[in-house]
Design a protein around this motif. Sequence first.
Motif, PDB file in Angstrom:
ATOM      1  N   LEU A  20      16.245 -31.719  -2.790  1.00 50.02           N
ATOM      2  CA  LEU A  20      16.315 -31.098  -1.465  1.00 50.02           C
ATOM      3  C   LEU A  20      16.440 -32.163  -0.372  1.00 50.02           C
ATOM      4  O   LEU A  20      17.072 -31.935   0.655  1.00 50.02           O
ATOM      5  N   ALA A  21      15.859 -33.339  -0.622  1.00 54.21           N
ATOM      6  CA  ALA A  21      15.970 -34.437   0.342  1.00 54.21           C
ATOM      7  C   ALA A  21      17.427 -34.895   0.473  1.00 54.21           C
ATOM      8  O   ALA A  21      17.875 -35.221   1.574  1.00 54.21           O
ATOM      9  N   PHE A  22      18.163 -34.910  -0.624  1.00 54.73           N
ATOM     10  CA  PHE A  22      19.579 -35.269  -0.562  1.00 54.73           C
ATOM     11  C   PHE A  22      20.357 -34.239   0.245  1.00 54.73           C
ATOM     12  O   PHE A  22      21.226 -34.591   1.048  1.00 54.73           O
ATOM     13  N   LEU A  23      20.057 -32.974   0.031  1.00 51.48           N
ATOM     14  CA  LEU A  23      20.742 -31.924   0.789  1.00 51.48           C
ATOM     15  C   LEU A  23      20.437 -32.059   2.278  1.00 51.48           C
ATOM     16  O   LEU A  23      21.348 -32.008   3.114  1.00 51.48           O
TER      17      LEU A  23
ATOM     18  N   VAL B 284      26.871 -36.930  -0.120  1.00 49.88           N
ATOM     19  CA  VAL B 284      25.422 -36.930  -0.347  1.00 49.88           C
ATOM     20  C   VAL B 284      24.947 -35.514  -0.666  1.00 49.88           C
ATOM     21  O   VAL B 284      24.095 -35.313  -1.539  1.00 49.88           O
ATOM     22  N   VAL B 285      25.507 -34.521   0.014  1.00 49.23           N
ATOM     23  CA  VAL B 285      25.194 -33.121  -0.303  1.00 49.23           C
ATOM     24  C   VAL B 285      25.591 -32.820  -1.742  1.00 49.23           C
ATOM     25  O   VAL B 285      24.824 -32.199  -2.498  1.00 49.23           O
ATOM     26  N   ALA B 286      26.774 -33.263  -2.138  1.00 45.01           N
ATOM     27  CA  ALA B 286      27.240 -33.041  -3.514  1.00 45.01           C
ATOM     28  C   ALA B 286      26.318 -33.718  -4.526  1.00 45.01           C
ATOM     29  O   ALA B 286      26.057 -33.160  -5.604  1.00 45.01           O
ATOM     30  N   ILE B 287      25.821 -34.899  -4.203  1.00 41.51           N
ATOM     31  CA  ILE B 287      24.873 -35.587  -5.086  1.00 41.51           C
ATOM     32  C   ILE B 287      23.614 -34.736  -5.251  1.00 41.51           C
ATOM     33  O   ILE B 287      23.108 -34.561  -6.363  1.00 41.51           O
ATOM     34  N   GLY B 288      23.118 -34.187  -4.161  1.00 44.22           N
ATOM     35  CA  GLY B 288      21.932 -33.341  -4.225  1.00 44.22           C
ATOM     36  C   GLY B 288      22.145 -32.111  -5.078  1.00 44.22           C
ATOM     37  O   GLY B 288      21.285 -31.744  -5.895  1.00 44.22           O
TER      38      GLY B 288
ATOM     39  N   LEU C 120      21.297 -29.520 -10.270  1.00 46.04           N
ATOM     40  CA  LEU C 120      21.773 -28.786 -11.447  1.00 46.04           C
ATOM     41  C   LEU C 120      21.309 -29.458 -12.732  1.00 46.04           C
ATOM     42  O   LEU C 120      20.817 -28.809 -13.652  1.00 46.04           O
ATOM     43  N   PHE C 121      21.465 -30.778 -12.780  1.00 48.01           N
ATOM     44  CA  PHE C 121      21.073 -31.490 -13.993  1.00 48.01           C
ATOM     45  C   PHE C 121      19.568 -31.421 -14.228  1.00 48.01           C
ATOM     46  O   PHE C 121      19.108 -31.133 -15.329  1.00 48.01           O
ATOM     47  N   HIS C 122      18.786 -31.696 -13.186  1.00 50.02           N
ATOM     48  CA  HIS C 122      17.335 -31.733 -13.372  1.00 50.02           C
ATOM     49  C   HIS C 122      16.733 -30.339 -13.542  1.00 50.02           C
ATOM     50  O   HIS C 122      15.594 -30.208 -13.964  1.00 50.02           O
ATOM     51  N   THR C 123      17.504 -29.304 -13.231  1.00 48.48           N
ATOM     52  CA  THR C 123      17.034 -27.939 -13.450  1.00 48.48           C
ATOM     53  C   THR C 123      17.448 -27.432 -14.830  1.00 48.48           C
ATOM     54  O   THR C 123      16.642 -26.856 -15.552  1.00 48.48           O
TER      55      THR C 123
ATOM     56  N   LEU D 205      28.796 -37.973 -11.941  1.00 47.28           N
ATOM     57  CA  LEU D 205      30.084 -38.164 -11.256  1.00 47.28           C
ATOM     58  C   LEU D 205      29.982 -38.252  -9.731  1.00 47.28           C
ATOM     59  O   LEU D 205      30.604 -39.146  -9.141  1.00 47.28           O
ATOM     60  N   PRO D 206      29.211 -37.393  -9.065  1.00 44.64           N
ATOM     61  CA  PRO D 206      29.101 -37.565  -7.610  1.00 44.64           C
ATOM     62  C   PRO D 206      28.458 -38.896  -7.198  1.00 44.64           C
ATOM     63  O   PRO D 206      28.873 -39.512  -6.217  1.00 44.64           O
ATOM     64  N   ILE D 207      27.480 -39.350  -7.964  1.00 46.87           N
ATOM     65  CA  ILE D 207      26.837 -40.625  -7.652  1.00 46.87           C
ATOM     66  C   ILE D 207      27.823 -41.778  -7.848  1.00 46.87           C
ATOM     67  O   ILE D 207      27.943 -42.663  -6.994  1.00 46.87           O
ATOM     68  N   ALA D 208      28.541 -41.768  -8.955  1.00 42.41           N
ATOM     69  CA  ALA D 208      29.532 -42.822  -9.208  1.00 42.41           C
ATOM     70  C   ALA D 208      30.632 -42.802  -8.152  1.00 42.41           C
ATOM     71  O   ALA D 208      31.014 -43.853  -7.632  1.00 42.41           O
TER      72      ALA D 208
END
Length: 125
Positions: free
Chosen positions: A31-34, A60-64, A69-72, A84-87
């Motif tokens: 949520l902090a990334f969003l 940064v929103v896309a990273i969040g 999604l991954f951590h959920t 991919l968004p981080i890279a």
Amino acid sequence: MWQTLLTPVDLYCERTGPELWAEPANALTNLAFLAAGLWGVREVRRRGTGIFAEALAWWVVAIGIGSALFHTFANHGTVWADVLPIAGFTLAYTLFNLRRFLGMRWGKAIAIFVAFYAVTGLLTW
């Protein structure tokens, strides 16, 4: 193929199992990334700092979103939503730095960008 993508992964010590929300702290911190990304979009627009800066803020929103999604859900498919968004952001930000902070023209910035990542790739290989 779909079954492989949906196979759960367990990559973090916080993960308590393959269930939804089995990694709550990591999921909630996204949520902090969003918030940061949306704040960045607002500031970029308010200050008129350009489309590249706005694209990075949306990234940064896309990273969040991808990381949440991954951590959920934590499966082989959502790992790509995280990675991919981080890279992509790190690559785009490198180019942004060469252009914005070092004042390089596109040709020189792209040449240094490609050379840097080629050397880094070779060294890590």
